[in-house]
Design a protein around this motif. Structure first.
Motif, mmCIF file in Angstrom:
data_model
loop_
_atom_site.group_PDB
_atom_site.id
_atom_site.type_symbol
_atom_site.label_atom_id
_atom_site.label_comp_id
_atom_site.label_asym_id
_atom_site.label_seq_id
_atom_site.Cartn_x
_atom_site.Cartn_y
_atom_site.Cartn_z
ATOM 1 N N LYS A 25 4.301 8.798 -1.888
ATOM 2 C CA LYS A 25 4.318 10.066 -2.557
ATOM 3 C C LYS A 25 4.802 10.838 -2.187
ATOM 4 N N PHE A 26 4.802 12.197 -2.116
ATOM 5 C CA PHE A 26 5.774 12.723 -1.484
ATOM 6 C C PHE A 26 4.931 13.930 -2.252
ATOM 7 N N ILE A 27 4.635 14.922 -1.074
ATOM 8 C CA ILE A 27 4.514 16.324 -1.597
ATOM 9 C C ILE A 27 5.385 17.318 -0.873
ATOM 10 N N ILE A 28 6.709 17.949 -1.913
ATOM 11 C CA ILE A 28 7.824 19.088 -0.735
ATOM 12 C C ILE A 28 6.610 20.263 -0.758
ATOM 13 N N ALA A 29 7.051 21.211 -0.001
ATOM 14 C CA ALA A 29 6.885 22.287 0.491
ATOM 15 C C ALA A 29 7.447 23.276 -0.161
ATOM 16 N N ASP A 30 8.081 23.764 -1.143
ATOM 17 C CA ASP A 30 9.302 24.466 -1.158
ATOM 18 C C ASP A 30 9.160 26.074 -0.755
ATOM 19 N N THR A 31 9.930 26.523 0.221
ATOM 20 C CA THR A 31 10.116 27.918 0.460
ATOM 21 C C THR A 31 11.535 29.259 0.341
ATOM 22 N N PRO A 32 10.922 29.966 -0.176
ATOM 23 C CA PRO A 32 12.065 30.389 -0.670
ATOM 24 C C PRO A 32 12.939 30.600 1.329
ATOM 25 N N GLY A 33 13.983 31.475 1.120
ATOM 26 C CA GLY A 33 14.595 30.888 2.296
ATOM 27 C C GLY A 33 15.491 32.471 2.902
ATOM 28 N N ILE A 82 9.681 34.074 -5.063
ATOM 29 C CA ILE A 82 9.005 34.852 -4.284
ATOM 30 C C ILE A 82 7.632 34.399 -3.488
ATOM 31 N N ASP A 83 7.256 32.665 -3.523
ATOM 32 C CA ASP A 83 6.633 32.139 -2.517
ATOM 33 C C ASP A 83 6.689 30.781 -2.240
ATOM 34 N N VAL A 84 5.706 29.953 -2.068
ATOM 35 C CA VAL A 84 5.786 28.994 -1.948
ATOM 36 C C VAL A 84 5.093 28.162 -3.111
ATOM 37 N N ALA A 85 6.371 26.969 -3.335
ATOM 38 C CA ALA A 85 5.960 26.045 -4.633
ATOM 39 C C ALA A 85 5.788 24.541 -3.872
ATOM 40 N N TYR A 86 4.813 23.779 -4.791
ATOM 41 C CA TYR A 86 4.500 22.908 -4.524
ATOM 42 C C TYR A 86 5.510 21.550 -5.302
ATOM 43 N N ARG A 87 6.010 20.324 -5.159
ATOM 44 C CA ARG A 87 6.650 19.229 -5.603
ATOM 45 C C ARG A 87 6.262 18.354 -5.224
ATOM 46 N N TYR A 88 6.139 17.614 -6.761
ATOM 47 C CA TYR A 88 5.780 16.064 -5.965
ATOM 48 C C TYR A 88 6.723 14.860 -7.040
ATOM 49 N N PHE A 89 6.454 14.015 -5.707
ATOM 50 C CA PHE A 89 7.538 12.314 -6.933
ATOM 51 C C PHE A 89 6.821 11.909 -5.897
ATOM 52 N N SER A 90 8.039 10.299 -6.743
ATOM 53 C CA SER A 90 6.974 9.358 -5.965
ATOM 54 C C SER A 90 8.206 7.796 -6.047
ATOM 55 N N THR A 91 7.969 7.344 -4.629
ATOM 56 C CA THR A 91 8.709 6.106 -5.281
ATOM 57 C C THR A 91 7.533 5.044 -4.938
ATOM 58 N N PRO A 92 7.893 3.272 -5.413
ATOM 59 C CA PRO A 92 6.717 2.203 -5.194
ATOM 60 C C PRO A 92 6.423 2.739 -3.331
ATOM 61 N N LYS A 93 7.310 2.971 -2.594
ATOM 62 C CA LYS A 93 5.820 2.991 -1.748
ATOM 63 C C LYS A 93 5.737 4.319 -0.417
ATOM 64 N N MET A 149 0.502 -1.241 0.390
ATOM 65 C CA MET A 149 -0.020 -0.140 0.125
ATOM 66 C C MET A 149 0.990 1.183 -0.418
ATOM 67 N N LYS A 150 0.438 1.973 -0.992
ATOM 68 C CA LYS A 150 1.620 3.693 -1.613
ATOM 69 C C LYS A 150 0.736 4.143 0.108
ATOM 70 N N THR A 151 1.632 4.939 0.572
ATOM 71 C CA THR A 151 1.355 6.659 1.625
ATOM 72 C C THR A 151 1.867 7.213 0.730
ATOM 73 N N MET A 152 1.509 8.327 2.413
ATOM 74 C CA MET A 152 1.801 9.871 1.380
ATOM 75 C C MET A 152 2.010 10.651 2.921
ATOM 76 N N LEU A 153 4.083 11.334 2.574
ATOM 77 C CA LEU A 153 3.868 12.355 3.400
ATOM 78 C C LEU A 153 4.168 13.510 2.765
ATOM 79 N N ARG A 154 4.204 14.418 3.585
ATOM 80 C CA ARG A 154 4.117 16.503 3.156
ATOM 81 C C ARG A 154 5.179 16.222 3.591
ATOM 82 N N PHE A 155 6.300 16.999 3.006
ATOM 83 C CA PHE A 155 7.649 17.595 4.160
ATOM 84 C C PHE A 155 8.141 18.894 3.386
#
Lengths: 299, 408
Positions: free
Chosen positions: B83-91, B70-81, B1-7
């Motif tokens: 699904k990941f959602i990355i919140a990418d924020t400027p520094g 300038i802002d928060v961007a969301y990126r997505y990738f996934s492995t067989p295990k 079963m594929k789970t999800m993690l947001r980081f």
């Protein structure tokens, strides 16, 4: 206790977003084109609102350049659901001189905004639910789930409302409206997996079929009454499928023999080219094409 | 079963944050050929060699022109295990506002440290914000290890300094990884350059970090009442925490009326039991007057119901707080009005010192405040429940979201 997988969590988030729209917006609509993303939206709306009817009509902006199979599908699906479908067509915008094209066969994607904004004004919609996803394109990656448009329908990427947790600020001034993207966090692969899980019917052109195409640039152009070979180009008949179904003049199929969902999912998981990169000529003109169209009020 | 993690990833361009995200996407085969070729073209145009992985996270034309994010961007990738959602924020600028926004939905934060520079003020700020927003898992990515000769001592001294500071914060789980995003050491593949490191790679941590099933208190803010006709009256919403079963004794807040769960309705058929974060429709034994904004909870496990409360507030708007004004509060599905009763102190996010005597708040300020609402709100402390302890403030004239709050 039930273990939830990634599709369960995405689904629940989307249902939550749709219910917020229904509860807080006075007069929403759901944009339905007959494409795979909006087919998923309709299923999510069923999950969100049944046994009641949808608290909004379906709206399609018809460029007049859509694939006939997709238009047939659109009408049939709306009928099966027993929901109201409003169609506003670019042909009318052209007749009324709201849109002036240089050539009749040029891509109409960029001009949809005019017809869409006219429809929003005609019905006084304050929110439009759409099937855009953040993985599609760079500009979308930075767009909020609730995306505000000023009274000219324009998106200002530098001036977006912060969106925290899943508490959505839906307030607008009269004349402004919101585009809401319940499947923002879904990827192309999620969409296909969900279509398989829910056994959703989709138009046949998403599956591999034999089609006459022209190789142009990096893409394959489907031959139709709008797209004919130019001098020096030749047509060939190969097995293709569509990953998106938009305007016939700029939506390219990909070479594929994937004839069922299982095979499409295998191909999608293994593909090395983004969905829009493979299938949209209009996004390849410049690195910022989508951003510019969005600023003009494009979906 | 594929789970999800947001980081969320916290750090500046100098720490190699964009390169790290690029590396993660690249090595997990989530970068597409057309993106690679566009990046290659741009790298060449700028007169550089190879592929600059950081270009992948550049978004808008305005940013490319100015070379900033300038802002928060969301990126997505996934492995067989997973699904990941990355919140990418400027520094840099507006950092607090952007990081709080990105972190609000995250369960893990990656804090980047440049191995040559060690723990900086910025590092402490990032760690503090992660703890403020209640992120349970923290990964300290000590990057650019290639530039310090992959030295074990350098890594250990940074980890020791960070741990000292982090002891003052409330974070459940901290892992430190020595890596080089540029070389790919310990990002996806384990490296041979640091045989002394016996821990996991970054991707392995992301794939295996515990996403604990929510077994907290049952909280169900009513979003929408469904009454399609005679005989069906359902309360639609999402289970924000905990679980509910048919037959459970419930209370409705703020009225305090009682009933029992008769049915848990879904499009896919009725359920005997449902769990957070499922969206469902609840049917009750009794006909009660329930509307949007009410909260259904278990009779023997109720949140606090109060008009006054204290909270940590992050001011988001360019328009400063006018503490004499009323603002709208959106808490769960309820919108009400609030006034400020007091500002206890403002937190200096660099030193963590508390500054008193504050009359107003400006963008990026974090403060502890006392608020009084027009209606009673059913709420838990944020530390206990991220869903029922969080709220936003809205300026009712501009309609802008001006602040994010966490109840204490």
């Amino acid at each position: 206790m039930k273990k939830l997988d990634h599709l369960d969590i995405l689904e629940s988030e989307s249902i939550h977003i749709m219910r917020e729209v229904a509860a807080e917006c006075a007069n929403p609509a759901l944009l339905f084109s007959g494409g795979k993303d909006s087919i998923v939206l309709l299923r999510l709306a069923e999950k969100a609102f049944r046994p009641a009817r949808f608290p909004f009509p379906l709206l399609h902006i018809d460029t007049g350049h859509n694939f006939p199979e997709v238009i047939d599908f659109r009408d049939r699906r709306a009928n099966e659901l027993g929901e109201r479908l409003i169609v506003r067509s670019m042909e009318d915008s052209i007749k009324n001189k709201r849109v002036v094209l240089k050539r009749h066969d040029q891509s109409r994607n960029a001009f949809q905004s005019v017809t869409l904004l006219d429809a929003i004004a005609e019905f006084n919609f304050d929110a439009c639910l759409g099937g855009a996803r953040r993985d599609e394109e760079k500009a979308r990656a930075k767009e909020r789930i609730f995306s505000f448009r000023d009274e000219f329908g324009q998106w200002d990427p530098k001036n977006q409302r912060p969106e925290l947790w899943d508490i959505y600020n839906t307030r607008v001034h009269p004349g402004e409206n919101i585009r809401v993207f319940p499947i923002s966090n879904w990827t192309e692969l999620d969409i296909w997996q969900y279509i398989r899980r829910e056994k959703l019917e989709i138009p046949g052109i998403y599956f591999a079929h034999s089609r006459e195409v022209i190789r142009r640039g990096n893409g394959l152009m489907p031959v139709s009454h709008l797209v004919k070979p130019l001098e020096g180009e030749k047509t060939e008949k190969i097995s293709v499928r569509f990953r998106t179904v938009g305007d016939m003049t700029c939506t390219c199929p990909v070479e594929s023999i994937a004839s069922n969902l299982e095979e499409i999912i295998m191909e999608t998981a293994a593909t090395r080219i983004t969905e829009r990169g493979a299938t949209r000529m209009d996004d390849q003109t410049s690195d910022a094409s989508m951003e510019l169209r969005k600023r003009e009020g494009y979906f | 079963m594929k789970t999800m993690l947001r980081f969320i990833t916290a750090g500046s361009v100098d720490d190699g944050k964009s390169t790290l995200i690029g590396r993660l996407l690249h090595d997990s085969k989530s970068i597409f050929e057309d993106q690679l070729s566009a990046m290659e073209k741009t790298t060449k145009r700028r007169g550089l060699q190879g592929i600059d992985l950081s270009l992948l996270t550049d978004g808008l034309q305005a940013e490319r022109e100015q070379g900033i994010t300038i802002d928060v961007a969301y990126r997505y990738f996934s492995t067989p295990k997973r699904k990941f959602i990355i919140a990418d924020t400027p520094g840099h600028e507006q950092y607090t506002r952007n990081m709080v926004t990105g972190a609000s939905t995250a369960n893990l934060a990656i804090i980047l440290i440049d191995a040559r520079r060690g723990v900086l003020t910025q590092t402490k700020r990032h760690a503090y914000l992660a703890s403020l927003v209640g992120i349970p898992h923290l990964v300290v990515a000590v990057n650019k290890m290639d530039l310090v000769g992959y030295s074990k001592e350098a890594f250990e001294s940074i980890v020791a300094e960070f741990s000292d500071f982090a002891a003052r914060l409330d974070i459940e789980d901290i892992v430190a990884i020595p890596m080089s995003a540029l070389e790919g050491d310990n990002v996806v593949e384990k490296t041979e350059n640091m045989p002394w490191y016996e821990g996991e790679t970054l991707l392995s941590v992301l794939e295996n970090v515990e996403r604990e099933q929510d077994i907290g208190d049952f909280r169900f803010p009513v979003q929408w009442v469904c009454r399609p006709g005679q005989g069906f009256r359902g309360y639609m919403g999402r289970i924000e925490s905990g679980s509910v079963a048919v037959g459970d004794e419930i209370a409705v807040l703020p009225s305090g009326r009682n009933s029992r769960i008769r049915e848990i309705h879904t499009f896919d058929g009725p359920l005997l039991e449902a769990v957070a974060p499922q969206s469902v429709t609840l049917l009750l034994e009794e006909e009660l007057d329930i509307s949007r904004g009410d909260m259904i909870v278990k009779r023997d496990n109720q949140p606090k119901l109060s008009r006054t409360f204290e909270a940590m507030l992050c001011w988001l708007s360019e328009e400063p707080l006018d503490a004499k004004r009323k603002y709208l509060i959106k808490h769960g599905t309820r919108t009400s009005k609030i006034v400020f009763e007091k500002i206890d102190y403002r937190v200096n996010v660099n030193s963590l010192e508390q500054e008193s005597g504050i009359a107003s708040l400006s963008m990026n300020d974090i403060a502890r405040v006392g608020l009084r609402a027009q209606h009673a709100l059913a709420a838990d402390s944020y530390a206990k429940n991220r869903a029922t302890g969080s709220f936003i403030l809205i300026d009712e004239f501009t309609n802008n979201t001006v602040a994010a709050g966490m109840m204490t």
